[in-house]
Design a protein around this motif. Structure first.
Motif, short mmCIF file in Angstrom:
data_model
loop_
_atom_site.label_atom_id
_atom_site.label_comp_id
_atom_site.label_asym_id
_atom_site.label_seq_id
_atom_site.Cartn_x
_atom_site.Cartn_y
_atom_site.Cartn_z
N ASP A 125 48.29 15.40 72.30
CA ASP A 125 47.61 15.57 73.43
C ASP A 125 46.16 15.17 73.23
O ASP A 125 45.69 14.51 74.00
CB ASP A 125 47.96 17.13 73.85
CG ASP A 125 46.94 18.17 72.78
OD1 ASP A 125 47.71 17.88 71.76
OD2 ASP A 125 46.18 19.05 72.90
N GLN A 126 45.72 15.38 71.92
CA GLN A 126 44.28 15.04 71.83
C GLN A 126 44.39 13.29 71.73
O GLN A 126 43.16 12.93 72.16
CB GLN A 126 43.80 15.71 70.29
CG GLN A 126 43.91 17.19 70.38
CD GLN A 126 42.81 17.75 71.72
OE1 GLN A 126 41.80 17.42 71.60
NE2 GLN A 126 43.51 18.44 72.44
N ASP A 160 39.54 19.18 71.27
CA ASP A 160 39.77 20.70 71.49
C ASP A 160 39.96 21.54 69.85
O ASP A 160 39.78 22.43 69.92
CB ASP A 160 40.93 20.92 72.40
CG ASP A 160 40.51 20.50 73.82
OD1 ASP A 160 39.42 20.83 74.15
OD2 ASP A 160 41.58 19.92 74.42
N THR A 161 40.48 20.41 69.22
CA THR A 161 41.01 20.82 67.66
C THR A 161 40.65 19.70 66.81
O THR A 161 40.51 18.59 67.16
CB THR A 161 42.49 21.62 67.64
OG1 THR A 161 42.61 21.92 66.31
CG2 THR A 161 43.32 20.34 67.74
N VAL A 162 40.35 20.20 65.44
CA VAL A 162 40.00 19.16 64.36
C VAL A 162 41.40 18.45 64.11
O VAL A 162 42.23 19.18 63.82
CB VAL A 162 39.45 19.55 63.29
CG1 VAL A 162 39.24 18.54 62.16
CG2 VAL A 162 38.30 20.28 63.61
N THR A 163 41.54 17.03 64.33
CA THR A 163 42.48 16.33 64.31
C THR A 163 42.42 14.95 63.71
O THR A 163 41.52 14.11 64.17
CB THR A 163 43.42 16.27 65.46
OG1 THR A 163 44.50 15.01 65.20
CG2 THR A 163 42.64 16.01 66.61
N SER A 164 42.85 14.50 62.31
CA SER A 164 42.41 13.46 61.70
C SER A 164 43.26 12.29 62.47
O SER A 164 42.46 11.30 62.57
CB SER A 164 42.98 13.40 60.27
OG SER A 164 42.90 12.25 59.51
N GLY A 165 44.50 12.39 63.11
CA GLY A 165 45.21 11.33 63.64
C GLY A 165 44.43 11.02 64.77
O GLY A 165 44.25 9.94 65.25
N ALA A 166 44.10 11.90 65.75
CA ALA A 166 43.56 11.80 66.91
C ALA A 166 42.19 11.00 66.84
O ALA A 166 41.71 10.25 67.52
CB ALA A 166 43.57 12.92 67.94
N ALA A 187 37.28 14.77 63.10
CA ALA A 187 37.86 14.96 61.77
C ALA A 187 37.10 14.46 60.63
O ALA A 187 36.36 13.39 60.90
CB ALA A 187 39.26 14.82 61.49
N VAL A 188 36.74 15.14 59.54
CA VAL A 188 35.98 14.38 58.42
C VAL A 188 36.91 14.07 57.19
O VAL A 188 36.19 13.83 56.12
CB VAL A 188 34.97 15.61 57.83
CG1 VAL A 188 33.97 15.97 59.03
CG2 VAL A 188 35.62 16.85 57.23
N ASP A 189 37.97 13.88 57.37
CA ASP A 189 39.04 13.53 56.06
C ASP A 189 38.66 12.00 55.47
O ASP A 189 38.06 11.18 56.33
CB ASP A 189 40.53 13.33 56.78
CG ASP A 189 40.96 14.90 57.27
OD1 ASP A 189 40.24 15.11 58.32
OD2 ASP A 189 41.91 15.26 56.94
N TYR A 299 40.52 19.20 56.15
CA TYR A 299 39.53 19.03 55.12
C TYR A 299 38.09 19.19 55.54
O TYR A 299 37.83 19.12 56.79
CB TYR A 299 39.56 17.29 54.84
CG TYR A 299 38.80 16.63 53.62
CD1 TYR A 299 39.42 16.64 52.37
CD2 TYR A 299 37.59 16.21 53.92
CE1 TYR A 299 38.59 16.18 51.60
CE2 TYR A 299 36.91 15.76 53.09
CZ TYR A 299 37.29 15.65 51.66
OH TYR A 299 36.59 15.36 50.84
N PRO A 300 37.30 19.64 54.71
CA PRO A 300 37.46 19.81 53.16
C PRO A 300 38.12 20.72 52.65
O PRO A 300 38.03 21.06 51.16
CB PRO A 300 36.03 19.52 52.64
CG PRO A 300 35.46 20.52 53.97
CD PRO A 300 35.84 20.17 55.22
#
Length: 430
Positions: A125-126, A160-166, A187-189, A299-300
């Protein structure tokens, strides 16, 4: 049926050279579609997910060639289609990256719903929210979705949420959009930073990757270029845990210790002696694993992909440990398999309560995803008798040579194959 047999071999000792990051590689291979020239990627692991992307590339006109040196050369100049076969797309999670990578060039992308690890549905969704903010429309069909936009225009996107893929997908879509895009709650990955660095090397203008606010100034085209993928922090973490579960000393080389900060801290808390320098980390067993609490988060924080092998390690700690999963709360398919081996683990909500110190006994077990497979290999190293692990294909999605890598440390692992009906016990288990 294929399975891996693991037999106890005592303490593991030695060095392992860590390959390029699987998760970063999947993003980079799709991101190369944005370029207008040849792209050379170094360090991409020769795993099944990468081979599947090469098949998808062949379908759409993206040529991917692996040189004898191991480098991958990608030629995106003759991509003629933005339709990703739903069957192939559903075979691995990161198929959604092709939506962000191809949207600006083609204006319409068709992608099958993401598959891959069979431990929980992976919402997108993100990703869709980001595409829509940039001016795209999204249509959902039975086995695929269509993203369409005549023109992509920069926008402010609040996840809305932390997401690396989005975050990565939004970066790719915004790189060739008109104007400025700001990503908030990004995301900060390390994989986000790696993808941004790669695209910047091609001429993109991405600022702030590695922070929770990223700015992208759209550009009309991207050149070709060369990039080296970051090392796989998740593979490295699992090998470090193997030192603790077998009572040995293992050094992982060609790593970035900063990427494993939370893992190093938690392994120290669990009783391992940890040392590191610029590009290697050593885990040394003290002979005793201590019970601890682990909270898997973005992450972290402690990585969700290390939660499962960490659970195996904590079965050897006397006392009660608690592992809480905040990223994928249902990611506990490895627990029933560990119970088959004698582990005392209870799952309540998003937490697994481990009463450690119970001896593990080898049995037939099944890996449902890459990291669950790693967990079961580690458990097998500590168990009495022979452990037989099915679901080998999942391990092959994340490791070039999982058997050879563990054998190099002194482990006893072997791969077997035969008709499934010849072993009714295994058939009933799987």
């Amino acid at each position: 049926m294929r399975w891996i047999e693991v037999e106890p071999a005592g303490p593991l000792n030695g060095c392992v050279h860590i390959p390029g990051s699987k998760n970063s590689s999947l993003a980079l291979l799709a991101a190369a579609s944005l370029a207008d020239g040849l792209v050379t990627l170094e360090g991409i692991p020769n795993i099944d997910d990468v081979k599947l992307i090469a098949q998808i590339g062949k379908d759409i006109g993206l040529t991917i060639t692996r040189r004898p040196s191991g480098e991958l050369v990608l030629d995106p100049r003759y991509i003629h289609s933005a339709i990703i076969d739903p069957g192939k797309a559903s075979a691995y999670r990161a198929s959604y990256y092709f939506a962000g990578a191809l949207l600006a060039k083609f204006g319409r992308v068709t992608v099958g719903f993401p598959g891959g690890d069979n431990f929980v549905s992976r919402p997108i969704d993100q990703h869709m929210k980001a595409f829509q903010a940039l001016g795209a429309t999204v249509q959902f069909r039975e086995d695929h979705y269509i993203v369409e936009a005549k023109t992509l225009r920069g926008a402010d996107i609040y996840f809305d949420t932390v997401t690396s893929g989005a975050t990565i997908n939004a970066i790719m879509a915004a790189v060739r959009a008109q104007g400025r895009t700001n990503l908030y709650h990004a995301a900060v990955d390390p994989e986000v930073v790696d993808t941004a660095a790669f695209l910047n090397g091609l001429g993109a203008r991405i600022y702030g990757a590695g922070t929770d606010r990223i700015r992208i100034e759209g550009v009309p085209y991207l050149d070709g270029g060369r990039h080296t993928v970051i090392p796989d922090r998740l593979v490295a973490g699992a090998f470090l845990m193997s030192a603790g579960i077998t009572g040995g000393t293992v050094t992982v080389k060609d790593v970035i210790p900063e990427h494993l900060g939370a893992c190093i801290a938690k392994l120290s808390e669990a009783g391992l002696e940890m040392e590191w320098d610029e590009n290697s980390i050593t885990a040394r067993s003290t002979g005793q694993i201590r019970a601890t609490r682990v909270r898997a988060t973005m992450y972290p924080g402690f990585a969700t992909d290390l939660q499962q092998p960490m659970t195996a390690l904590l079965t050897q700690a006397k006392g009660r440990s608690i592992v809480t999963e905040r990223v994928y709360p249902n990611r506990f398919n490895h627990v029933p398999q560990l119970r088959r081996m004698g582990a005392e683990i209870e799952v309540r909500g998003e937490s697994a309560f481990i009463q450690g110190g119970r001896p593990l006994v080898g049995d037939w077990v099944h890996a449902t995803d890459v990291r669950a497979g790693t967990c079961l290999v580690l458990a097998g190293l500590a168990a009495e008798g022979c452990t037989r692990i099915t679901g080998v294909e999942h391990l092959e999605r994340g490791y070039e040579d999982v058997i050879g890598s563990f054998q190099a440390l002194g482990a006893k692992l072997s791969l077997y194959e035969r008709e499934m009906e010849q072993d009714s016990r295994a058939a009933g288990m799987a």
